[in-house]
Design a protein around this motif. Sequence first.
Motif, PDB file in Angstrom:
ATOM      1  N   SER A 180      32.896  72.105  11.115  1.00  0.00           N
ATOM      2  CA  SER A 180      32.976  72.467  12.531  1.00  0.00           C
ATOM      3  C   SER A 180      34.113  71.717  13.211  1.00  0.00           C
ATOM      4  O   SER A 180      34.859  72.286  14.011  1.00  0.00           O
ATOM      5  CB  SER A 180      31.658  72.132  13.246  1.00  0.00           C
ATOM      6  N   ALA A 181      34.251  70.433  12.884  1.00  0.00           N
ATOM      7  CA  ALA A 181      35.281  69.610  13.515  1.00  0.00           C
ATOM      8  C   ALA A 181      36.676  70.118  13.158  1.00  0.00           C
ATOM      9  O   ALA A 181      37.615  69.990  13.939  1.00  0.00           O
ATOM     10  CB  ALA A 181      35.127  68.154  13.087  1.00  0.00           C
ATOM     11  N   ARG A 182      36.806  70.718  11.976  1.00  0.00           N
ATOM     12  CA  ARG A 182      38.111  71.225  11.545  1.00  0.00           C
ATOM     13  C   ARG A 182      38.696  72.217  12.533  1.00  0.00           C
ATOM     14  O   ARG A 182      39.914  72.317  12.694  1.00  0.00           O
ATOM     15  CB  ARG A 182      37.986  71.865  10.144  1.00  0.00           C
ATOM     16  N   CYS A 183      37.818  72.948  13.222  1.00  0.00           N
ATOM     17  CA  CYS A 183      38.280  73.972  14.157  1.00  0.00           C
ATOM     18  C   CYS A 183      39.126  73.381  15.279  1.00  0.00           C
ATOM     19  O   CYS A 183      39.941  74.078  15.869  1.00  0.00           O
ATOM     20  CB  CYS A 183      37.096  74.701  14.775  1.00  0.00           C
ATOM     21  N   PHE A 184      38.909  72.125  15.607  1.00  0.00           N
ATOM     22  CA  PHE A 184      39.587  71.556  16.770  1.00  0.00           C
ATOM     23  C   PHE A 184      40.559  70.434  16.433  1.00  0.00           C
ATOM     24  O   PHE A 184      41.253  69.938  17.306  1.00  0.00           O
ATOM     25  CB  PHE A 184      38.543  71.031  17.766  1.00  0.00           C
ATOM     26  N   ALA A 185      40.576  70.000  15.173  1.00  0.00           N
ATOM     27  CA  ALA A 185      41.310  68.774  14.853  1.00  0.00           C
ATOM     28  C   ALA A 185      42.745  69.054  14.436  1.00  0.00           C
ATOM     29  O   ALA A 185      43.030  70.053  13.785  1.00  0.00           O
ATOM     30  CB  ALA A 185      40.592  68.023  13.740  1.00  0.00           C
ATOM     31  N   ARG A 186      43.643  68.153  14.840  1.00  0.00           N
ATOM     32  CA  ARG A 186      45.030  68.226  14.389  1.00  0.00           C
ATOM     33  C   ARG A 186      45.399  67.047  13.497  1.00  0.00           C
ATOM     34  O   ARG A 186      46.439  67.035  12.863  1.00  0.00           O
ATOM     35  CB  ARG A 186      45.978  68.311  15.591  1.00  0.00           C
ATOM     36  N   THR A 187      44.566  66.024  13.507  1.00  0.00           N
ATOM     37  CA  THR A 187      44.794  64.891  12.602  1.00  0.00           C
ATOM     38  C   THR A 187      43.485  64.573  11.886  1.00  0.00           C
ATOM     39  O   THR A 187      42.400  64.887  12.383  1.00  0.00           O
ATOM     40  CB  THR A 187      45.253  63.623  13.359  1.00  0.00           C
ATOM     41  N   PRO A 188      43.579  63.955  10.712  1.00  0.00           N
ATOM     42  CA  PRO A 188      42.364  63.621   9.966  1.00  0.00           C
ATOM     43  C   PRO A 188      41.443  62.663  10.725  1.00  0.00           C
ATOM     44  O   PRO A 188      40.229  62.806  10.665  1.00  0.00           O
ATOM     45  CB  PRO A 188      42.888  62.976   8.681  1.00  0.00           C
ATOM     46  N   GLU A 189      42.049  61.739  11.478  1.00  0.00           N
ATOM     47  CA  GLU A 189      41.231  60.770  12.210  1.00  0.00           C
ATOM     48  C   GLU A 189      40.370  61.464  13.259  1.00  0.00           C
ATOM     49  O   GLU A 189      39.180  61.204  13.397  1.00  0.00           O
ATOM     50  CB  GLU A 189      42.117  59.719  12.906  1.00  0.00           C
ATOM     51  N   PHE A 190      41.016  62.383  13.995  1.00  0.00           N
ATOM     52  CA  PHE A 190      40.300  63.095  15.032  1.00  0.00           C
ATOM     53  C   PHE A 190      39.179  63.931  14.426  1.00  0.00           C
ATOM     54  O   PHE A 190      38.078  64.009  14.965  1.00  0.00           O
ATOM     55  CB  PHE A 190      41.279  63.981  15.824  1.00  0.00           C
ATOM     56  N   MET A 191      39.468  64.539  13.274  1.00  0.00           N
ATOM     57  CA  MET A 191      38.466  65.363  12.618  1.00  0.00           C
ATOM     58  C   MET A 191      37.238  64.529  12.253  1.00  0.00           C
ATOM     59  O   MET A 191      36.096  64.953  12.446  1.00  0.00           O
ATOM     60  CB  MET A 191      39.053  66.025  11.372  1.00  0.00           C
ATOM     61  N   ALA A 192      37.468  63.320  11.738  1.00  0.00           N
ATOM     62  CA  ALA A 192      36.346  62.467  11.320  1.00  0.00           C
ATOM     63  C   ALA A 192      35.506  62.041  12.529  1.00  0.00           C
ATOM     64  O   ALA A 192      34.270  62.097  12.485  1.00  0.00           O
ATOM     65  CB  ALA A 192      36.870  61.246  10.574  1.00  0.00           C
ATOM     66  N   ILE A 193      36.193  61.656  13.616  1.00  0.00           N
ATOM     67  CA  ILE A 193      35.456  61.216  14.807  1.00  0.00           C
ATOM     68  C   ILE A 193      34.657  62.375  15.400  1.00  0.00           C
ATOM     69  O   ILE A 193      33.485  62.243  15.743  1.00  0.00           O
ATOM     70  CB  ILE A 193      36.433  60.636  15.853  1.00  0.00           C
ATOM     71  N   LEU A 194      35.308  63.536  15.465  1.00  0.00           N
ATOM     72  CA  LEU A 194      34.633  64.709  16.007  1.00  0.00           C
ATOM     73  C   LEU A 194      33.447  65.104  15.133  1.00  0.00           C
ATOM     74  O   LEU A 194      32.392  65.511  15.631  1.00  0.00           O
ATOM     75  CB  LEU A 194      35.631  65.875  16.109  1.00  0.00           C
ATOM     76  N   ALA A 195      33.599  64.953  13.829  1.00  0.00           N
ATOM     77  CA  ALA A 195      32.503  65.283  12.912  1.00  0.00           C
ATOM     78  C   ALA A 195      31.292  64.381  13.193  1.00  0.00           C
ATOM     79  O   ALA A 195      30.150  64.848  13.161  1.00  0.00           O
ATOM     80  CB  ALA A 195      32.954  65.136  11.468  1.00  0.00           C
ATOM     81  N   VAL A 196      31.556  63.099  13.480  1.00  0.00           N
ATOM     82  CA  VAL A 196      30.454  62.185  13.803  1.00  0.00           C
ATOM     83  C   VAL A 196      29.735  62.661  15.063  1.00  0.00           C
ATOM     84  O   VAL A 196      28.503  62.728  15.119  1.00  0.00           O
ATOM     85  CB  VAL A 196      30.976  60.741  13.991  1.00  0.00           C
ATOM     86  N   ILE A 197      30.541  63.028  16.085  1.00  0.00           N
ATOM     87  CA  ILE A 197      29.939  63.484  17.338  1.00  0.00           C
ATOM     88  C   ILE A 197      29.116  64.752  17.112  1.00  0.00           C
ATOM     89  O   ILE A 197      27.964  64.857  17.541  1.00  0.00           O
ATOM     90  CB  ILE A 197      31.044  63.730  18.394  1.00  0.00           C
ATOM     91  N   ILE A 198      29.703  65.696  16.388  1.00  0.00           N
ATOM     92  CA  ILE A 198      29.008  66.957  16.128  1.00  0.00           C
ATOM     93  C   ILE A 198      27.734  66.717  15.308  1.00  0.00           C
ATOM     94  O   ILE A 198      26.665  67.257  15.614  1.00  0.00           O
ATOM     95  CB  ILE A 198      29.948  67.945  15.399  1.00  0.00           C
ATOM     96  N   GLY A 199      27.859  65.863  14.288  1.00  0.00           N
ATOM     97  CA  GLY A 199      26.693  65.561  13.454  1.00  0.00           C
ATOM     98  C   GLY A 199      25.569  64.953  14.269  1.00  0.00           C
ATOM     99  O   GLY A 199      24.399  65.314  14.117  1.00  0.00           O
ATOM    100  N   THR A 200      25.935  64.047  15.176  1.00  0.00           N
ATOM    101  CA  THR A 200      24.927  63.394  16.009  1.00  0.00           C
ATOM    102  C   THR A 200      24.270  64.389  16.963  1.00  0.00           C
ATOM    103  O   THR A 200      23.041  64.424  17.089  1.00  0.00           O
ATOM    104  CB  THR A 200      25.573  62.248  16.820  1.00  0.00           C
ATOM    105  N   ILE A 201      25.102  65.212  17.604  1.00  0.00           N
ATOM    106  CA  ILE A 201      24.550  66.205  18.535  1.00  0.00           C
ATOM    107  C   ILE A 201      23.594  67.153  17.803  1.00  0.00           C
ATOM    108  O   ILE A 201      22.481  67.427  18.256  1.00  0.00           O
ATOM    109  CB  ILE A 201      25.688  67.010  19.210  1.00  0.00           C
TER     110      ILE A 201
END
Lengths: 249, 265
Positions: free
Chosen positions: B203-224
Amino acid sequence: MSTLTVTSLIETKGLSLRLNGEIVLRDIDFRIKSGEIITIVGPNGAGKSSLLRVLIGAVTPTTGKVYRKPRLRLGYVPQKLEIDQTLPLTVLRFLKLPVWQRRSVLDEALISTDIAGLADRQMSELSGGQFQRVLLARAILEKPQILLLDEAAQGLDQNSEVAFYKKIEELRRDLQCAVLMVSHDLRVVMSASDRVICLNKHICCEGSPEVISSNIEWQKMFGTIGSGALALYRHDHSKNNKQALTSVQ
Amino acid sequence: MILDDFLVRAVFAGIGVSFASAPLGCFVVWHRMVYFGDATAHAAILGVVLSLALSVSIFAGTLVTALLMALSISIMRQKTFALDTILGVIAHSSLAVGLVAASFVGGIRVDLRGFLFGDILAVSKSDLTIIWIGALCVIALILWRWSPLLISTVSSDLAHTSGVSERREKLILTLALAVTVAVGIKVVGVLMIGALLVIPAASARCFARTPEFMAILAVIIGTIGTLGGIRFSFDFDTPTGPTIVCALAVIFVVSNFVRVISKTA
């Protein structure tokens, strides 16, 4: 027995490599000195890429030794790189892998490879030629003492290929580094090399471009190249390097 | 709103597992190791049964089994079969062997449901401690090795020229995967731990432009997704583990929808 010849950057002694039981390389004695340009040629499956991968340390030879000058800085441009679509990666971020670099240093590398405008693009959106230039930019970031190119211009159209090799010539002059390139393309072989090594699992023959093209082993493998072609691609290093490769076609 | 104690524990357990599985899941996705993760997780059921039979800690048992399975798969990578064939054989066989072995564990009737589908509402305080220790280890490991892991994801040859050993980094991923599986069992169970790895990252891949952002967003999405799933399952009395995965699936669909719309707009 670390008898590395003083000026050698990388040296191998009696190097052999087996992969899955098959002999890929045998009895390779090789050395490259600083500033030297060497081209390795050979047919497909001759072990060219494998040799390069042994030299950079990605593959351990089955027998024999590889000596690398201590703290040797390598710049490696692979044949092609497939970056998975699922990995978001901008050009700038890619250049900072794995060592963080200042923006000014990155910009310099991008400018010297003529891709300053690509900094924020995604790696997966680049064309083949742009991609290879990004790889080249990354390779020169760490000011390499030796630049290793594994058919780095393969898949580019002829004009981009010529431009690509011209760029390498230019970079070599600026960086004062050695260049080891692998090619199956005879036009590239003859262009800029101090030495040509003809590889087919073992070193069949080696020497200067002139010597090698008249060698019998060579002719068996590649046939004779017209002397006209040779004249076109040979140029004098000590003089004006700008002509390098411009006349290819 | 008054939260019952077990619900608070469930929430913290879910957050802990998401924190470990989401960034690790990014590497699983980038390395195309999704099936590898599944096989490792399925093998863990064998670990559960063995731990019950030998009466050792289930966490230790699953960790060791998952690790052994992951390592043996890495070693078995050979040319005769494609990797996904080997994984298919191992994943289902180890699951089957685990279920059969469970019937031999005399005395106690083992309730495998909880291990197959997770039982987050029954997380005890000691479970919670283990989950958080495991999760923190995984996070620390990934943060510490972030750059080397990333370069070996991009290219093993480029990694070598920079003095990074791809084999070591793969081993680190394998270790992190085994720990995540072991701590994730309680939350979503062996059958669905893969979802916790993959869906937030995808899911995070849809919005990420860098690997770091993707990982952080994945944590947020996973938590939500985890919190949403727990909430829904509490309100509507649905099984919690599967509900968490459903919530994540909804986020995945919405993310893709948003991406497609923003591209055409």
